[in-house]
Scaffold this active site. Sequence first.
Site, short mmCIF file in Angstrom:
data_model
loop_
_atom_site.label_atom_id
_atom_site.label_comp_id
_atom_site.label_asym_id
_atom_site.label_seq_id
_atom_site.Cartn_x
_atom_site.Cartn_y
_atom_site.Cartn_z
N ASP A 103 -2.99 30.99 71.17
CA ASP A 103 -1.94 30.00 70.88
C ASP A 103 -1.06 30.59 69.78
O ASP A 103 -1.43 31.59 69.15
CB ASP A 103 -2.60 28.69 70.39
CG ASP A 103 -1.57 27.66 69.96
OD1 ASP A 103 -0.67 27.36 70.77
OD2 ASP A 103 -1.62 27.18 68.82
N SER A 104 0.07 29.93 69.53
CA SER A 104 0.94 30.39 68.44
C SER A 104 0.25 30.22 67.08
O SER A 104 0.67 30.84 66.11
CB SER A 104 2.24 29.60 68.46
OG SER A 104 1.97 28.22 68.39
N CYS A 122 -1.11 27.57 74.45
CA CYS A 122 0.18 27.14 73.91
C CYS A 122 1.11 26.69 75.05
O CYS A 122 1.34 27.44 75.99
CB CYS A 122 0.78 28.32 73.16
SG CYS A 122 2.41 28.02 72.50
N GLU A 164 0.65 18.88 61.61
CA GLU A 164 -0.05 19.85 60.74
C GLU A 164 -0.20 19.30 59.32
O GLU A 164 -1.17 19.58 58.63
CB GLU A 164 0.69 21.19 60.73
CG GLU A 164 0.55 21.90 62.06
CD GLU A 164 0.98 23.35 62.05
OE1 GLU A 164 1.28 23.91 60.98
OE2 GLU A 164 1.04 23.93 63.15
N HIS A 202 0.03 20.02 69.70
CA HIS A 202 -0.12 19.16 68.53
C HIS A 202 -0.06 17.66 68.84
O HIS A 202 -0.50 16.84 68.05
CB HIS A 202 0.99 19.47 67.52
CG HIS A 202 0.86 20.79 66.84
ND1 HIS A 202 0.79 21.97 67.54
CD2 HIS A 202 0.80 21.12 65.53
CE1 HIS A 202 0.69 22.96 66.67
NE2 HIS A 202 0.71 22.48 65.45
#
Length: 269
Positions: free
Chosen positions: A12-13, A75, A154, A188
């Site tokens: 993933d990023s 991702c 985040e 997310h």
Amino acid sequence: MSKRDRPIGIFDSGIGGLTVVREIIKQLPDEDIIYFGDTARLPYGNKSAETVTRFSIENTKFLRKFGVKFIVVACNTSSSVSLPTLKRRFNVPIIGVITSAVRKAVELSQAARIGIIGTRATIASSCYQGEIKRINPRFKSFAVACPLFVPLAEEGWTDDQVTLEVARRYLRPLLAKDIDTLILGCTHYPLLKNIITKVMGRDIKFVDSAEETAKEVKNFLLKNQLYTSRNSHPRICKFYVSDEPAVFKKVGKRFLGKTIKSVKKVCIN
Ligand code: DGL
């Protein structure tokens, strides 16, 4: 080591892909996992398709060094813009997070009207929209980019007035479209489900791409005799990142749902 006992590679990023790892851990308790989070170069969601594809190729090469039997592009942005290139270049089975989520959404939506939210790059790629049309041309899709959701998740502002205001502003256009199903097309967004429900209403059906992807991984491994037969040692889960591990460990705990004991910083390019 037999092929079926080799680890699954996931990239993933950065941190978000841990929502996919969490589901894979739940649904495939015996599989070993090698995770790479490209924390030095995130976010991918605001970058061009060309740049994200270049990064995704490097991430895949890194995972290949571990002899992985299967690669999951956790991702949504990478899956949207680089999956065909990765499949062409590497002779290891690779899946992204788009198709299984779309299949589930088409199954759930009785109104045949599906909303999609994701990063700017994901929405601009029209990958979700194209996949919905491909699976059932009768369905209508409505897509909105919600880039601020990533830093808010985040930051841990998952039940915050500021996030609610941001969600209202982003999601207002979708409210007018009479959708009954919404694809959370970013790693997310599952963390913001409560806030999104407050705006969209309780009747909306959510499709979490992490959950659907884990199901697809399981089906693929079973079908291709790649499901591990080994249960003689505890599962190995190794985490690698391209920047400082401390933040990944701290924030990642919320995404993974448990403490990440060890994270190694690597330089991959
Ligand atoms: N992992 C990305 C995605 O699912 C979100 C974070 C980023 O923009 O890098 O699209």
